[in-house]
Design an enzyme around this catalytic site. Structure first.
Site, PDB file in Angstrom:
ATOM      1  N   GLY A  11      34.866  45.200  49.685  1.00  0.00           N
ATOM      2  CA  GLY A  11      34.955  46.647  49.557  1.00  0.00           C
ATOM      3  C   GLY A  11      34.242  47.232  48.362  1.00  0.00           C
ATOM      4  O   GLY A  11      34.161  48.457  48.230  1.00  0.00           O
ATOM      5  N   HIS A  21      33.682  38.510  36.707  1.00  0.00           N
ATOM      6  CA  HIS A  21      34.529  37.879  37.724  1.00  0.00           C
ATOM      7  C   HIS A  21      34.462  36.363  37.557  1.00  0.00           C
ATOM      8  O   HIS A  21      34.048  35.630  38.466  1.00  0.00           O
ATOM      9  CB  HIS A  21      34.037  38.286  39.121  1.00  0.00           C
ATOM     10  CG  HIS A  21      35.097  38.262  40.182  1.00  0.00           C
ATOM     11  ND1 HIS A  21      35.967  39.290  40.385  1.00  0.00           N
ATOM     12  CD2 HIS A  21      35.425  37.319  41.106  1.00  0.00           C
ATOM     13  CE1 HIS A  21      36.780  39.009  41.380  1.00  0.00           C
ATOM     14  NE2 HIS A  21      36.471  37.810  41.839  1.00  0.00           N
ATOM     15  N   TYR A  73      41.896  53.226  40.970  1.00  0.00           N
ATOM     16  CA  TYR A  73      41.542  52.100  40.093  1.00  0.00           C
ATOM     17  C   TYR A  73      40.285  51.414  40.602  1.00  0.00           C
ATOM     18  O   TYR A  73      39.318  51.207  39.853  1.00  0.00           O
ATOM     19  CB  TYR A  73      42.732  51.149  40.054  1.00  0.00           C
ATOM     20  CG  TYR A  73      42.554  49.858  39.301  1.00  0.00           C
ATOM     21  CD1 TYR A  73      42.035  49.821  38.012  1.00  0.00           C
ATOM     22  CD2 TYR A  73      42.954  48.651  39.872  1.00  0.00           C
ATOM     23  CE1 TYR A  73      41.912  48.624  37.319  1.00  0.00           C
ATOM     24  CE2 TYR A  73      42.845  47.458  39.197  1.00  0.00           C
ATOM     25  CZ  TYR A  73      42.317  47.444  37.921  1.00  0.00           C
ATOM     26  OH  TYR A  73      42.198  46.252  37.247  1.00  0.00           O
TER      27      TYR A  73
END
Length: 247
Positions: A128, A174, A210
């Site tokens: 997403g 990440h 967020y």
């Protein structure tokens, strides 16, 4: 970034600082509430289905029927990670890759021990999101660069901006296969607590805002939505203090 918002939050901090030391009973109440809410909301953002009440029960050592053991471990692990954050602040330990790995190791303990505290060995895509994290081979270099930036430049930044930048840069890298979001929010609050601000809770109800704020920062270089979100949550954190202290 509009400095007025930062000044407003700093005024709230000065108001709270003037009340210290706080009554021990109030401190205990605030801490218990924080640990529960921070754990519940941070896990819920990542898809954990335990309710707030179920999370409370799990943290008290009771198993909830019909829930995955992974969800139980996520709650317990997150509480333990908060305790680690508190220890780091108490000992005034400087931020390091070792510290970040330790946080992540706690987040994934008994869930994925093989990858707990270990930088990812595969490339990933964030479902997403427009942002694609760097190639796995670049992760160690990017993490080392993050710590170099922190050591060299972050002290000159406002604590809220520093905490937000650390969160955003970490999420952008990440570095782990799983548990990055929870670890990022732990790092965000670690920086806020170090600087004498209350820890914040990013509520699951604002998950979409967020994620949009993270995407805007990573893809458009616009950090304002995320900083604004942090400041909004900070105001709510101060409001809990005023309520408990009855002022």
């Amino acid at each position: 970034m509009d400095d007025t918002k930062l000044q407003e939050v700093d005024a709230l901090k000065q108001r709270l600082d003037a009340l210290r030391p706080l009554p021990p009973a109030a401190v205990r109440n605030l801490r218990e509430e924080l640990v529960l809410n921070w754990t519940y909301h941070s896990n819920a953002i990542e898809g954990n289905t335990l309710t707030l009440l179920e999370t409370k029960v799990v943290l008290e050592g009771i198993t909830v029927g019909g829930k995955l053991m992974r969800e139980h471990f996520e709650a317990i692990n997150h509480r333990d990670a908060i305790h680690y954050v508190e220890d780091v602040v108490h000992e005034a330990e400087p931020l390091s890759e070792w510290q970040i790995r330790n946080l992540h190791r706690l987040v994934l303990k008994q869930i994925d021990d093989a990858n707990a505290g270990v930088y990812r060995k595969t490339n990933v895509a964030i479902v997403g999101a427009r942002h694609v994290p760097p190639d796995m081979l670049l992760v160690p270099e990017r993490m080392a660069a993050l710590i170099r930036w922190y050591d060299a430049e972050s002290a000159r930044m406002h604590p809220i901006l520093r905490a937000a930048r650390l969160h955003l840069d970490f999420v952008g890298i990440h570095p782990f296969i799983d548990g990055n979001g929870r670890t990022a929010r732990l790092l965000l609050n670690l920086e806020l607590i170090k600087a004498g601000y209350p820890a914040i809770v990013l509520p699951v109800q604002r998950r979409l805002a967020y994620y949009k704020a993270l995407d805007a920062a990573q893809m458009d270089g616009d950090t304002a939505p995320f900083v604004d979100l942090v400041i909004d949550c900070m105001r709510e954190a101060f409001a809990r203090y005023w309520f408990v202290l009855a002022i």
